[in-house]
Write an enzyme that holds these catalytic residues in place. Structure first.
Site, PDB file in Angstrom:
ATOM      1  N   HIS A  43      46.590 -33.171  57.425  1.00 18.46           N
ATOM      2  CA  HIS A  43      47.305 -31.911  57.211  1.00 18.46           C
ATOM      3  C   HIS A  43      47.689 -31.291  58.553  1.00 18.46           C
ATOM      4  O   HIS A  43      47.294 -31.781  59.614  1.00 18.46           O
ATOM      5  CB  HIS A  43      46.442 -30.917  56.422  1.00 18.46           C
ATOM      6  CG  HIS A  43      46.331 -31.229  54.973  1.00 18.46           C
ATOM      7  ND1 HIS A  43      45.370 -32.080  54.467  1.00 18.46           N
ATOM      8  CD2 HIS A  43      47.066 -30.818  53.903  1.00 18.46           C
ATOM      9  CE1 HIS A  43      45.516 -32.177  53.153  1.00 18.46           C
ATOM     10  NE2 HIS A  43      46.534 -31.419  52.789  1.00 18.46           N
ATOM     11  N   LYS A  80      45.416 -25.866  58.970  1.00 18.53           N
ATOM     12  CA  LYS A  80      44.550 -25.967  57.792  1.00 18.53           C
ATOM     13  C   LYS A  80      43.095 -26.022  58.246  1.00 18.53           C
ATOM     14  O   LYS A  80      42.716 -26.853  59.074  1.00 18.53           O
ATOM     15  CB  LYS A  80      44.893 -27.218  56.965  1.00 18.53           C
ATOM     16  CG  LYS A  80      44.120 -27.292  55.651  1.00 18.53           C
ATOM     17  CD  LYS A  80      44.645 -28.405  54.764  1.00 18.53           C
ATOM     18  CE  LYS A  80      43.890 -28.482  53.446  1.00 18.53           C
ATOM     19  NZ  LYS A  80      44.036 -27.261  52.637  1.00 18.53           N
TER      20      LYS A  80
END
Length: 236
Positions: free
Chosen positions: A147, A151
């Site tokens: 990600h 995140k």
């Protein structure tokens, strides 16, 4: 349903809320009746009634609420759905055990779908992972998720959900997480044994896929009987 499905967007000021408002407005089968956020600066968003999270009692009639908010706002929209006998689709993360219990109680009265990921492709991937784990007993199972750098949780909620699917099939998954650049989301589930490897991969290139999946779920959930549903139950 033959008529338009009346929806409320709860958490309308967030990135997912904004995507939901934009995409729902393009669908003739949906009627946006209200947008809810923590604070209201104006009383309308492109003609849609806007409410603060403290004003849920004043919501107009609706068939389903789509919730992408924060844990502190979740109790209110769940209660509003139970009171109105409306369906709830939620992707709010970080819920407490007590809130999980409240969902279980609510499912005796209304249809509820909570999911960590609303990609229809990931819903199919969960099914494939469970089937592969069941068929490939004794193989190593590794889940690698990637990600963007902002995140914070690792492994991701989606990776953990994939791990639960693997466990249901009899595997014991291991996890690895990568945070780099602006990756929207990539999940690799790998089954390995001597001399061979099976890889199941999903790559997301746009956050709109999650909003589209939530809208798809809302259209399928509205009007159903009480119960706790999974996204894979609503693919058809």
């Amino acid at each position: 349903m033959d008529t338009q499905i009346r929806i409320v967007i709860h958490g309308a000021s967030g990135r997912m809320g904004q995507a939901l408002l934009r995409l729902a407005a393009e669908r003739p089968d949906l009627q946006l009746v209200a947008a809810v956020s923590r604070k209201v600066e104006s009383r309308a968003i492109d003609g849609i009634a806007q409410f603060a999270s403290s004003e849920l009692s004043g919501l107009p009639p609706f068939d389903v609420a789509i919730d992408f908010s924060l844990p502190e706002g979740f109790d209110g929209i769940l209660s509003a759905c139970v009171e109105r006998h409306a369906a709830l689709v939620s992707g709010t993360t970080g819920l407490t055990p007590g809130q999980r219990e409240a969902i279980a109680t609510a499912t005796t009265r209304i249809p509820v779908l909570w999911a960590a990921n609303f990609s229809l492709g990931v819903a199919v991937l969960n099914d494939l992972v469970e089937r592969a784990a069941s068929a490939l007993r004794g193989w190593d199972c590794d889940i690698v998720e990637s990600h963007h750098v902002h995140k914070k949780d690792a492994p991701s909620g989606t990776a953990l959900a994939l791990g639960e699917s693997a466990e249901q099939g009899g595997a014991q998954p291991r996890y690895a997480s990568l945070r780099a650049g602006d990756i929207v989301g990539e999940h690799l589930v790998q089954f390995t044994t001597l001399g061979e490897r099976v890889e199941l991969v999903h790559r997301a290139t746009s956050r709109d896929i999650f909003a589209r999946g939530a809208l798809h779920a809302a259209t399928r959930l509205a009007g159903r009987g009480p119960g706790q549903y999974q996204l894979r139950d609503l693919l058809d």
